[in-house]
Write an enzyme that holds these catalytic residues in place. Sequence first.
Site, PDB file in Angstrom:
ATOM      1  N   HIS A 252       7.767  -0.942  -0.269  1.00 45.53           N
ATOM      2  CA  HIS A 252       8.829  -1.188   0.722  1.00 45.53           C
ATOM      3  C   HIS A 252      10.230  -1.172   0.119  1.00 45.53           C
ATOM      4  O   HIS A 252      11.085  -1.975   0.473  1.00 45.53           O
ATOM      5  CB  HIS A 252       8.582  -2.504   1.473  1.00 45.53           C
ATOM      6  CG  HIS A 252       7.320  -2.488   2.270  1.00 45.53           C
ATOM      7  ND1 HIS A 252       7.137  -1.666   3.356  1.00 45.53           N
ATOM      8  CD2 HIS A 252       6.163  -3.181   2.112  1.00 45.53           C
ATOM      9  CE1 HIS A 252       5.916  -1.858   3.842  1.00 45.53           C
ATOM     10  NE2 HIS A 252       5.302  -2.752   3.100  1.00 45.53           N
TER      11      HIS A 252
ATOM     12  N   GLN B  48      -1.612  -6.620   2.657  1.00 42.55           N
ATOM     13  CA  GLN B  48      -2.231  -6.766   1.343  1.00 42.55           C
ATOM     14  C   GLN B  48      -1.926  -8.131   0.739  1.00 42.55           C
ATOM     15  O   GLN B  48      -0.823  -8.659   0.885  1.00 42.55           O
ATOM     16  CB  GLN B  48      -1.726  -5.671   0.401  1.00 42.55           C
ATOM     17  CG  GLN B  48      -2.361  -4.323   0.670  1.00 42.55           C
ATOM     18  CD  GLN B  48      -1.949  -3.270  -0.338  1.00 42.55           C
ATOM     19  OE1 GLN B  48      -1.463  -2.219   0.035  1.00 42.55           O
ATOM     20  NE2 GLN B  48      -2.151  -3.536  -1.607  1.00 42.55           N
TER      21      GLN B  48
ATOM     22  N   ARG C  98      -2.527   6.536   2.625  1.00 42.55           N
ATOM     23  CA  ARG C  98      -1.273   5.798   2.456  1.00 42.55           C
ATOM     24  C   ARG C  98      -1.305   4.994   1.158  1.00 42.55           C
ATOM     25  O   ARG C  98      -0.356   4.992   0.372  1.00 42.55           O
ATOM     26  CB  ARG C  98      -1.051   4.866   3.650  1.00 42.55           C
ATOM     27  CG  ARG C  98       0.196   3.969   3.583  1.00 42.55           C
ATOM     28  CD  ARG C  98       0.259   3.132   4.860  1.00 42.55           C
ATOM     29  NE  ARG C  98       1.432   2.264   4.926  1.00 42.55           N
ATOM     30  CZ  ARG C  98       1.464   0.992   4.567  1.00 42.55           C
ATOM     31  NH1 ARG C  98       0.370   0.433   4.054  1.00 42.55           N
ATOM     32  NH2 ARG C  98       2.567   0.279   4.696  1.00 42.55           N
TER      33      ARG C  98
ATOM     34  N   GLN D 239       8.745   2.559   7.577  1.00 38.82           N
ATOM     35  CA  GLN D 239       8.251   1.281   7.036  1.00 38.82           C
ATOM     36  C   GLN D 239       7.816   1.422   5.585  1.00 38.82           C
ATOM     37  O   GLN D 239       7.892   0.484   4.795  1.00 38.82           O
ATOM     38  CB  GLN D 239       7.077   0.791   7.899  1.00 38.82           C
ATOM     39  CG  GLN D 239       6.578  -0.606   7.551  1.00 38.82           C
ATOM     40  CD  GLN D 239       5.069  -0.653   7.421  1.00 38.82           C
ATOM     41  OE1 GLN D 239       4.482   0.092   6.643  1.00 38.82           O
ATOM     42  NE2 GLN D 239       4.441  -1.530   8.181  1.00 38.82           N
TER      43      GLN D 239
ATOM     44  N   SER E  51       3.319  -5.344   7.211  1.00 39.26           N
ATOM     45  CA  SER E  51       3.104  -4.172   6.369  1.00 39.26           C
ATOM     46  C   SER E  51       1.855  -3.411   6.826  1.00 39.26           C
ATOM     47  O   SER E  51       1.823  -2.904   7.944  1.00 39.26           O
ATOM     48  CB  SER E  51       3.025  -4.591   4.905  1.00 39.26           C
ATOM     49  OG  SER E  51       2.997  -3.464   4.053  1.00 39.26           O
ATOM     50  N   LEU E  52       0.809  -3.351   6.009  1.00 39.48           N
ATOM     51  CA  LEU E  52      -0.438  -2.714   6.429  1.00 39.48           C
ATOM     52  C   LEU E  52      -0.901  -3.242   7.781  1.00 39.48           C
ATOM     53  O   LEU E  52      -1.460  -2.499   8.598  1.00 39.48           O
ATOM     54  CB  LEU E  52      -1.522  -2.966   5.376  1.00 39.48           C
ATOM     55  CG  LEU E  52      -2.953  -2.652   5.847  1.00 39.48           C
ATOM     56  CD1 LEU E  52      -3.167  -1.161   5.920  1.00 39.48           C
ATOM     57  CD2 LEU E  52      -3.971  -3.327   4.953  1.00 39.48           C
TER      58      LEU E  52
END
Length: 315
Positions: free
Chosen positions: A201, A11, A117, A250, A92-93
């Site tokens: 996170h 993102q 998510r 994660q 991340s994503l």
Amino acid sequence: MRNIGMMFPGQGSQSVGMLSDLVAEHAAIGSTFDEASSALGEDLWSLVQNGPAERLDRTENTQPALLTASIALWRAWLAAGGSEPVVAAGHSLGEYSALVAAGALELGDAVRLVRERGRLMQAAVPAGEGTMAAILGLDADVVEGCCEAAAGSGVVAPANYNAPGQVVIAGDIAAVDRAIAACKEAGARRAMTLTVSGPFHCALMQAAAEPFAALLGEVAVKDPRFPVIQNLDAEVSSDVAEIRRRLLAQLYSPVRWTDCVAAMASRGVTMVVECGPGKVLAGLVKRIDRDLEVAGLGDAAGCAAALERVAGSGS
């Protein structure tokens, strides 16, 4: 001969109009968005091209849109003669994009999963109660110490180890503000809050873990065709169960991107290709390891240049 490492952004790399200069030249882009749109029951390409930005930037929209854009570029890369990597990683994503590219997840399953998510991440902390901040110019261990000292009864901790001297922290607004002050006092070059929709996170995302685990358990995961280094510990999972475990953890654990890039280099990667919109990861790699060659597929010029460089090297 170049050994390719493929990296997929998270993102923040999205923008209204992304991939518009590539769609006419690469049929895979339109067909990939059609496939993802069918899976979600809405027109993702229209959202990506027309916005508005406020809608695209909502977490539950950003995640499927960015994953689809990254896989569209991945398929365009392969169709144009680009090679599969020796290893991949995503920020991340982007870890989900990497797993789709490696064949561990199907695109339709993945876009539905990351939409949920995104919704769970958004709902985990009420609006206005959590935030993130970028800390520049301090060693990671100093940032960790500042967070520990500032937490008090709240939550603040490193969320992204993006590059040497660039750490993002996340937590309760008050605790993050205290940590920013502590980091400035410790000599940070800059310490500022980020415009984000939640404190990702960090431990505050634990509220999303149980419902997300149930969703993740319903999705088919296969052994990837090539290794995917995961954010949790910059390791490659040995089996499907480990992939699932790392994806779940994660959600509420820091992204160890500096270590992921180092792990790619340790596997013999000499060139990393950013397979997604923007150039965020390319910039981080230049800070992490100057010996790595960097390319990006996010626009027509970058995509053509990357393909030419790979073709010229015989890789």
